[in-house]
Design a protein around this motif. Structure first.
Motif, mmCIF file in Angstrom:
data_model
loop_
_atom_site.group_PDB
_atom_site.id
_atom_site.type_symbol
_atom_site.label_atom_id
_atom_site.label_comp_id
_atom_site.label_asym_id
_atom_site.label_seq_id
_atom_site.Cartn_x
_atom_site.Cartn_y
_atom_site.Cartn_z
ATOM 1 N N ALA A 61 0.991 -10.145 -11.460
ATOM 2 C CA ALA A 61 1.734 -9.904 -10.214
ATOM 3 C C ALA A 61 0.783 -9.623 -9.054
ATOM 4 C CB ALA A 61 2.697 -8.737 -10.397
ATOM 5 N N PHE A 62 -0.294 -8.884 -9.332
ATOM 6 C CA PHE A 62 -1.283 -8.569 -8.291
ATOM 7 C C PHE A 62 -1.965 -9.846 -7.786
ATOM 8 C CE2 PHE A 62 -5.753 -7.369 -7.282
ATOM 9 C CZ PHE A 62 -5.486 -6.682 -6.111
ATOM 10 N N ILE A 63 -2.377 -10.698 -8.724
ATOM 11 C CA ILE A 63 -3.061 -11.945 -8.348
ATOM 12 C C ILE A 63 -2.109 -12.872 -7.591
ATOM 13 C CG2 ILE A 63 -4.187 -14.028 -9.239
ATOM 14 C CD1 ILE A 63 -5.193 -12.294 -11.586
ATOM 15 N N GLU A 64 -0.891 -13.024 -8.117
ATOM 16 C CA GLU A 64 0.064 -13.929 -7.485
ATOM 17 C C GLU A 64 0.509 -13.426 -6.116
ATOM 18 O OE1 GLU A 64 2.077 -16.183 -11.314
ATOM 19 O OE2 GLU A 64 3.139 -14.490 -10.399
ATOM 20 N N SER A 65 0.585 -12.117 -5.939
ATOM 21 C CA SER A 65 0.952 -11.574 -4.627
ATOM 22 C C SER A 65 -0.142 -11.853 -3.600
ATOM 23 C CB SER A 65 1.218 -10.070 -4.725
ATOM 24 O OG SER A 65 0.034 -9.361 -5.058
ATOM 25 N N LEU A 66 -1.404 -11.826 -4.043
ATOM 26 C CA LEU A 66 -2.505 -12.173 -3.145
ATOM 27 C C LEU A 66 -2.416 -13.640 -2.709
ATOM 28 C CD1 LEU A 66 -5.624 -10.427 -4.773
ATOM 29 C CD2 LEU A 66 -4.528 -9.840 -2.608
ATOM 30 N N VAL A 67 -2.153 -14.513 -3.677
ATOM 31 C CA VAL A 67 -2.085 -15.953 -3.379
ATOM 32 C C VAL A 67 -0.908 -16.256 -2.461
ATOM 33 C CG1 VAL A 67 -1.753 -18.243 -4.382
ATOM 34 C CG2 VAL A 67 -3.237 -16.589 -5.524
ATOM 35 N N LEU A 68 0.283 -15.739 -2.833
ATOM 36 C CA LEU A 68 1.475 -15.995 -2.028
ATOM 37 C C LEU A 68 1.359 -15.342 -0.648
ATOM 38 C CD1 LEU A 68 4.283 -17.223 -1.855
ATOM 39 C CD2 LEU A 68 5.204 -15.123 -2.866
ATOM 40 N N GLY A 69 0.776 -14.142 -0.608
ATOM 41 C CA GLY A 69 0.595 -13.460 0.670
ATOM 42 C C GLY A 69 -0.311 -14.230 1.608
ATOM 43 N N MET A 70 -1.397 -14.764 1.070
ATOM 44 C CA MET A 70 -2.312 -15.546 1.898
ATOM 45 C C MET A 70 -1.653 -16.852 2.357
ATOM 46 S SD MET A 70 -5.238 -15.349 3.286
ATOM 47 C CE MET A 70 -5.912 -13.977 2.341
ATOM 48 N N LYS A 71 -0.855 -17.450 1.477
ATOM 49 C CA LYS A 71 -0.165 -18.691 1.825
ATOM 50 C C LYS A 71 0.822 -18.470 2.967
ATOM 51 C CE LYS A 71 2.689 -22.333 -0.262
ATOM 52 N NZ LYS A 71 3.336 -22.801 -1.519
ATOM 53 N N THR A 72 1.609 -17.405 2.902
ATOM 54 C CA THR A 72 2.600 -17.135 3.948
ATOM 55 C C THR A 72 1.939 -16.673 5.249
ATOM 56 O OG1 THR A 72 2.904 -14.910 2.996
ATOM 57 C CG2 THR A 72 4.456 -16.623 2.339
ATOM 58 N N LEU A 73 0.821 -15.949 5.126
ATOM 59 C CA LEU A 73 0.083 -15.565 6.330
ATOM 60 C C LEU A 73 -0.447 -16.799 7.065
ATOM 61 C CD1 LEU A 73 -1.977 -12.411 5.284
ATOM 62 C CD2 LEU A 73 -0.433 -12.572 7.232
#
Length: 415
Positions: A61-73
């Motif tokens: 969840a931590f890794i995927e939140s980083l990836v998704l967060g960067m994508k949406t940013l």
């Protein structure tokens, strides 16, 4: 109210909300429109079931939140690039190739961010604490000093970036994200007026997660006892996934609990949110509401949780549910009246049939909840509540242990 299960993050002039595999990004564009993009993000745990186990799911969840967060940013930032339109006109690269390039650079950015975070918050405190080695002989005390330095660096970093004007606006959208979730989970209709009154604090916030990581790491690193410096550094890095996994489990647990013990343990993280959230204006609240409504039926959620007066709920559905409930009551009353005139054996058969009818109705209601994903969440919450009740009983109701002198005096009194 039970946890809605939705979460998100603030982006540049917008809010991203995620509900299971669905997510949406709502952005206030330069011309003051609200642009909403919906998409699906399938977790790796859907393919590898092992990753759903506790601790492992936290790391994922931590890794995927980083990836998704960067994508949406990256998506939200695209609306505010000054030369964006000119670049689109001159750009001859295909859309597919451009997406691959964006994905590559996003991966590089995430990797660099992780390396910098490890360097600043894991390695640097270790070397700073080492400077006190001549003054402090105890290794345990030295590790505690390292933990305090790590915490000070984290808070200092938050205070530093909060002085930037652009970050202040992101923190305002962060506040809007929390307020809309709190509004729903406290049983209110999702309107600007109701959201404005809601709290900016939420137990499942990423700020609380990071603080828990800092505190748990301080405890874990105390037990690293080796004279080899490179091994001490390596062990700290290797323990990061474990610490992140445990922190995730705590945040997940706390988000669905009203336990007194969990409330006390969550308080430091909630206080930290005073630094990473700001009061949003109404236009920001509108963006957050648009993001939630794109992935979550809050009206159905309120109805399922027994909230009666909700603006916007379909009146036909309410009337139909009321009529069905009335029909069930009449049918049960008729069955009871008929049963009184029957023989004892017939009464037993009629009672069994009535019980089966009631059980069938309950099963139908359960099936309807399964379709909305509510049953799975309720089962998890029941398990958590049992654990929390045990914790409350242990910490709150546990009698004070007598001292040796008091025990001796009690034995003498009995004699």
């Amino acid at each position: 109210m039970k946890s809605s299960g939705i979460g998100g993050q603030a982006v540049i002039e917008g809010v991203m909300m995620k509900n299971r595999e669905r997510y949406a990004v709502a952005v206030r564009t330069p011309d003051q429109r609200i642009e909403v993009k919906q998409d699906i993000y399938t977790s790796a745990s859907e393919k590898v079931k092992l990753l759903k186990l506790p601790i492992l799911r936290g790391v994922l969840a931590f890794i995927e939140s980083l990836v998704l967060g960067m994508k949406t940013l990256t998506y939200s930032a695209g609306f505010y690039e000054e030369e964006e339109e000119k670049k689109e006109k001159k750009n001859t690269v295909s859309k597919e190739k451009k997406e691959k390039q964006d994905g590559f650079f996003m991966g590089i950015t995430v990797a660099i961010s992780v390396v910098l975070a490890i360097g600043i918050f894991i390695i640097l405190p270790f070397f700073i604490a080492g400077l006190f080695g001549r003054l402090i002989s105890s290794q345990i005390v030295l590790r505690i000093v390292e933990g305090v330095i790590r915490l000070v660096l984290f808070i200092g970093y938050i205070l530093l970036i909060s002085q930037m004007k652009d970050i202040q606006r992101v923190f305002m959208y962060h506040g809007a994200e929390h307020k809309v979730i709190n509004c729903i989970e406290n049983g209110y209709d999702l309107t600007v007026e109701n959201v404005r009154k809601a709290s900016r604090e939420h137990k499942r916030c990423g700020t609380s997660f990071m603080l828990i990581v800092m505190l748990i790491s301080a405890v874990f690193f105390v037990f690293i006892n080796t004279d080899v410096m490179w091994l001490r550094i390596l062990l700290r890095i290797l323990l990061i996934p474990v610490i992140a996994g445990i922190s995730y489990e705590f945040i997940r647990f706390a988000g669905r609990s009203d336990s007194k013990v969990i409330a006390v343990l969550s308080r430091p993280g909630l206080l930290m949110q005073g630094l990473t959230t700001r009061e949003p204006d109404d236009s920001m609240i509108e963006v957050a509401i648009a993001s939630v409504e794109a992935v979550f039926d809050w009206q159905e959620y309120l109805a399922d949780n027994g909230v009666k007066k909700n603006a916007g709920i379909n009146k036909k559905k309410q009337a139909k549910a009321k009529q069905e409930a009335g029909n069930n009551v009449v049918s049960f009353q008729e069955a009871a009246g008929a049963r009184s005139s029957l023989t004892k054996k017939d009464q037993e058969i009629a009672a069994a049939q009535e019980a089966e009818a009631e059980a069938e109705e309950r099963r139908n209601r359960q099936k309807a909840k399964v379709r909305s994903g509510a049953v799975l969440m309720e089962e998890e919450e029941e398990e958590d509540d049992e654990i929390l009740r045990a914790l409350d009983k242990y910490f709150v109701d546990r009698p004070m242990k007598e001292s040796p002198q008091e025990e001796k005096a009690g034995r003498n009194k009995k004699k």
